[in-house]
Design a protein around this motif. Structure first.
Motif, PDB file in Angstrom:
ATOM      1  N   ILE A 114      11.711  10.153  -2.312  1.00  0.00           N
ATOM      2  CA  ILE A 114      11.205   9.934  -0.955  1.00  0.00           C
ATOM      3  C   ILE A 114       9.705   9.679  -1.055  1.00  0.00           C
ATOM      4  O   ILE A 114       8.949  10.541  -1.513  1.00  0.00           O
ATOM      5  CB  ILE A 114      11.477  11.147  -0.049  1.00  0.00           C
ATOM      6  CG1 ILE A 114      12.959  11.562  -0.100  1.00  0.00           C
ATOM      7  CG2 ILE A 114      11.042  10.821   1.386  1.00  0.00           C
ATOM      8  CD1 ILE A 114      13.936  10.522   0.372  1.00  0.00           C
ATOM      9  N   VAL A 115       9.273   8.506  -0.645  1.00  0.00           N
ATOM     10  CA  VAL A 115       7.859   8.152  -0.643  1.00  0.00           C
ATOM     11  C   VAL A 115       7.338   8.262   0.788  1.00  0.00           C
ATOM     12  O   VAL A 115       7.932   7.695   1.716  1.00  0.00           O
ATOM     13  CB  VAL A 115       7.642   6.728  -1.191  1.00  0.00           C
ATOM     14  CG1 VAL A 115       6.175   6.318  -1.089  1.00  0.00           C
ATOM     15  CG2 VAL A 115       8.110   6.652  -2.643  1.00  0.00           C
ATOM     16  N   VAL A 116       6.254   9.005   0.958  1.00  0.00           N
ATOM     17  CA  VAL A 116       5.706   9.268   2.285  1.00  0.00           C
ATOM     18  C   VAL A 116       4.447   8.432   2.488  1.00  0.00           C
ATOM     19  O   VAL A 116       3.491   8.544   1.709  1.00  0.00           O
ATOM     20  CB  VAL A 116       5.364  10.765   2.457  1.00  0.00           C
ATOM     21  CG1 VAL A 116       4.873  11.038   3.882  1.00  0.00           C
ATOM     22  CG2 VAL A 116       6.567  11.631   2.119  1.00  0.00           C
ATOM     23  N   ALA A 117       4.440   7.600   3.513  1.00  0.00           N
ATOM     24  CA  ALA A 117       3.232   6.853   3.869  1.00  0.00           C
ATOM     25  C   ALA A 117       2.279   7.818   4.571  1.00  0.00           C
ATOM     26  O   ALA A 117       2.488   8.200   5.717  1.00  0.00           O
ATOM     27  CB  ALA A 117       3.576   5.679   4.779  1.00  0.00           C
ATOM     28  N   GLY A 118       1.256   8.228   3.854  1.00  0.00           N
ATOM     29  CA  GLY A 118       0.320   9.231   4.341  1.00  0.00           C
ATOM     30  C   GLY A 118       0.211  10.353   3.325  1.00  0.00           C
ATOM     31  O   GLY A 118       1.199  10.724   2.706  1.00  0.00           O
ATOM     32  N   GLU A 126      -1.275   7.337  -0.107  1.00  0.00           N
ATOM     33  CA  GLU A 126      -2.290   6.924   0.854  1.00  0.00           C
ATOM     34  C   GLU A 126      -2.143   5.422   1.103  1.00  0.00           C
ATOM     35  O   GLU A 126      -2.324   4.611   0.186  1.00  0.00           O
ATOM     36  CB  GLU A 126      -3.679   7.233   0.292  1.00  0.00           C
ATOM     37  CG  GLU A 126      -4.832   6.661   1.088  1.00  0.00           C
ATOM     38  CD  GLU A 126      -4.786   7.053   2.557  1.00  0.00           C
ATOM     39  OE1 GLU A 126      -4.669   6.128   3.405  1.00  0.00           O
ATOM     40  OE2 GLU A 126      -4.837   8.254   2.863  1.00  0.00           O
ATOM     41  N   PRO A 127      -1.782   5.015   2.336  1.00  0.00           N
ATOM     42  CA  PRO A 127      -1.548   3.583   2.590  1.00  0.00           C
ATOM     43  C   PRO A 127      -2.824   2.762   2.736  1.00  0.00           C
ATOM     44  O   PRO A 127      -2.770   1.535   2.649  1.00  0.00           O
ATOM     45  CB  PRO A 127      -0.747   3.589   3.897  1.00  0.00           C
ATOM     46  CG  PRO A 127      -1.182   4.838   4.588  1.00  0.00           C
ATOM     47  CD  PRO A 127      -1.471   5.845   3.506  1.00  0.00           C
ATOM     48  N   ASN A 128      -3.938   3.422   2.955  1.00  0.00           N
ATOM     49  CA  ASN A 128      -5.196   2.700   3.197  1.00  0.00           C
ATOM     50  C   ASN A 128      -5.893   2.394   1.871  1.00  0.00           C
ATOM     51  O   ASN A 128      -7.003   2.848   1.609  1.00  0.00           O
ATOM     52  CB  ASN A 128      -6.104   3.512   4.112  1.00  0.00           C
ATOM     53  CG  ASN A 128      -7.306   2.715   4.568  1.00  0.00           C
ATOM     54  OD1 ASN A 128      -7.316   1.488   4.501  1.00  0.00           O
ATOM     55  ND2 ASN A 128      -8.343   3.398   5.007  1.00  0.00           N
ATOM     56  N   GLN A 129      -5.205   1.626   1.011  1.00  0.00           N
ATOM     57  CA  GLN A 129      -5.742   1.248  -0.293  1.00  0.00           C
ATOM     58  C   GLN A 129      -5.430  -0.218  -0.563  1.00  0.00           C
ATOM     59  O   GLN A 129      -4.398  -0.728  -0.130  1.00  0.00           O
ATOM     60  CB  GLN A 129      -5.109   2.072  -1.426  1.00  0.00           C
ATOM     61  CG  GLN A 129      -5.204   3.564  -1.291  1.00  0.00           C
ATOM     62  CD  GLN A 129      -4.482   4.247  -2.442  1.00  0.00           C
ATOM     63  OE1 GLN A 129      -5.101   4.661  -3.406  1.00  0.00           O
ATOM     64  NE2 GLN A 129      -3.161   4.344  -2.350  1.00  0.00           N
ATOM     65  N   ASP A 130      -6.302  -0.873  -1.293  1.00  0.00           N
ATOM     66  CA  ASP A 130      -6.045  -2.269  -1.682  1.00  0.00           C
ATOM     67  C   ASP A 130      -5.599  -2.339  -3.134  1.00  0.00           C
ATOM     68  O   ASP A 130      -6.154  -3.084  -3.947  1.00  0.00           O
ATOM     69  CB  ASP A 130      -7.302  -3.119  -1.450  1.00  0.00           C
ATOM     70  CG  ASP A 130      -7.440  -3.530   0.012  1.00  0.00           C
ATOM     71  OD1 ASP A 130      -6.400  -3.906   0.598  1.00  0.00           O
ATOM     72  OD2 ASP A 130      -8.537  -3.451   0.566  1.00  0.00           O
ATOM     73  N   HIS A 190       0.057   5.035  12.138  1.00  0.00           N
ATOM     74  CA  HIS A 190      -0.846   3.889  12.072  1.00  0.00           C
ATOM     75  C   HIS A 190      -1.486   3.788  10.693  1.00  0.00           C
ATOM     76  O   HIS A 190      -1.933   4.786  10.146  1.00  0.00           O
ATOM     77  CB  HIS A 190      -1.988   4.035  13.095  1.00  0.00           C
ATOM     78  CG  HIS A 190      -1.528   4.292  14.494  1.00  0.00           C
ATOM     79  ND1 HIS A 190      -1.293   3.278  15.384  1.00  0.00           N
ATOM     80  CD2 HIS A 190      -1.270   5.441  15.159  1.00  0.00           C
ATOM     81  CE1 HIS A 190      -0.893   3.804  16.534  1.00  0.00           C
ATOM     82  NE2 HIS A 190      -0.869   5.102  16.417  1.00  0.00           N
ATOM     83  N   TRP A 191      -1.516   2.569  10.149  1.00  0.00           N
ATOM     84  CA  TRP A 191      -2.353   2.299   8.988  1.00  0.00           C
ATOM     85  C   TRP A 191      -2.604   0.804   8.931  1.00  0.00           C
ATOM     86  O   TRP A 191      -1.828  -0.005   9.449  1.00  0.00           O
ATOM     87  CB  TRP A 191      -1.727   2.828   7.696  1.00  0.00           C
ATOM     88  CG  TRP A 191      -0.425   2.204   7.291  1.00  0.00           C
ATOM     89  CD1 TRP A 191      -0.250   1.042   6.590  1.00  0.00           C
ATOM     90  CD2 TRP A 191       0.887   2.715   7.536  1.00  0.00           C
ATOM     91  NE1 TRP A 191       1.084   0.797   6.384  1.00  0.00           N
ATOM     92  CE2 TRP A 191       1.806   1.806   6.957  1.00  0.00           C
ATOM     93  CE3 TRP A 191       1.393   3.860   8.178  1.00  0.00           C
ATOM     94  CZ2 TRP A 191       3.178   2.008   7.010  1.00  0.00           C
ATOM     95  CZ3 TRP A 191       2.747   4.048   8.226  1.00  0.00           C
ATOM     96  CH2 TRP A 191       3.634   3.145   7.651  1.00  0.00           C
TER      97      TRP A 191
END
Length: 353
Positions: free
Chosen positions: A5-9, A32-36, A53-54
């Protein structure tokens, strides 16, 4: 073979999902979704969220575009408050009267259509009281509200409750009893669970949340916050994830909301949790805890490992006891060991018992 299970956040909810998965040997990976950057995902991973939200970063898009990204429809409906209210209206789930604030020329007319007072909310973003404003007839109107906000009539509610439920891919659903909540400045301060709930309120809440989850083909835990007005419920907001008002389930139920969420996502048996005694959840906002609290019967501290900042949720305390009288005693003992400004949360909790 159980999926990962991968959690966005990568905040406290992801942390608690990890803790719930460990006894079942279920791997939970917060990201952490806020990565490039591209992260290592497996084809059979199941993607869930702890935040709504992300931005469309490389990582964020990778998570959203994964074939096993769950509940995309529900997230789309909920992250915009206009869409969320429209969903509730379409499903005939009662809410406070509301309007969309579209044109600057119509702001006054739209707001006054709601009565003497209203709450203005940003359509997107904002939580824990942020992105919200109170308006009353004759008061100042901000031009920035046009096109970015909705407004809801201010409701004279007696108290607030929430329902946490879960649904699996087969459409099976289970629910916890309604939880009574107290907010201050839009932030949840305390919850009480295990006290008597009017049967009609529980019935209506379960019917409505079932309707919403079925409509969205939802998998996992969803929370629904409500106002109680003259004994009836009006739905305030939805949260398509595990929720702060369900934290008491960690000690107050045989299956926590976190385990229930994972069970639904991993296609493990979904059974109705049994409630253990009575519970109070107390949020730690921008303050540390004291080891001496652990000497009080029924006290369990959950610390998130965050830096202290005023108003920031840095942990919570669950107090669970077999009986109301025992819970009152533990609450009274703990009240004497918290900062003066936090005693109000314990006074409120004691009043509910």
């Amino acid at each position: 073979m159980l999926p990962r299970i991968v959690v966005a956040g990568n905040g406290q909810l992801g942390q608690m999902l990890q803790q719930a998965g460990a006894p079942m040997q279920l791997q939970v990976k917060p990201v952490e979704p806020n990565q490039d950057i591209e992260v290592a995902l497996h084809d059979d991973d199941v993607i869930t969220v702890e935040i709504e939200h992300w931005p469309d970063t490389v990582t964020g898009l990778q998570l959203k575009n994964h074939p096993n990204f769950r509940n995309a429809s529900a997230l789309h409906a909920v992250i915009d408050r206009q869409r969320q209210k429209s969903l509730l209206d379409r499903l005939q789930v009662p809410t406070a009267p509301w309007v969309v604030l579209e044109s600057e020329n119509e702001l006054s007319e739209k707001l006054e259509s709601l009565g003497e007072r209203a709450v203005v909310k940003r359509r997107r973003g904002g939580y824990d009281g942020r992105g919200q404003w109170r308006w009353q007839r004759g008061g100042e109107i901000e031009a920035e509200w046009a096109g970015t906000c909705i407004a809801e009539a201010m409701i004279p509610f007696s108290h607030e409750v929430s329902l946490v439920g879960a649904r699996n891919a087969k459409g099976e659903k289970v629910f916890y009893p309604l939880t009574r909540n107290w907010h201050e400045n839009g932030i949840l301060r305390a919850s009480v669970a295990g006290i008597p709930v009017p049967e009609i309120q529980q019935q209506h809440a379960q019917e409505w949340l079932s309707r919403i989850m079925d409509d969205q083909d939802y998998i996992g835990v969803m929370a629904m916050e409500c106002f109680v007005v003259d004994g009836d419920l009006l739905v305030n907001e939805l949260a398509p994830r595990v929720h702060n008002s369900g934290h008491w389930t960690q000690e107050g139920a045989t299956i926590s909301q976190f385990e229930l969420h994972l069970r639904a996502l991993a296609e493990l048996p979904l059974i109705t949790p049994e409630i253990k005694g009575v519970s109070v959840m107390y949020n730690l906002l921008g303050r540390n805890w004291k080891p001496e609290w652990l000497g009080i019967d029924g006290v369990h501290v959950h610390w998130y490992g965050k830096s202290l900042r005023p108003g920031r949720k840095v942990g919570h305390v669950n107090i669970n006891r077999p009986t109301v009288e025992q819970l009152k005693q533990s609450l009274s003992d703990l009240r004497e060991r918290v900062d003066d400004e936090d005693k109000i949360a314990f006074n409120w909790s004691l009043d509910q018992l």
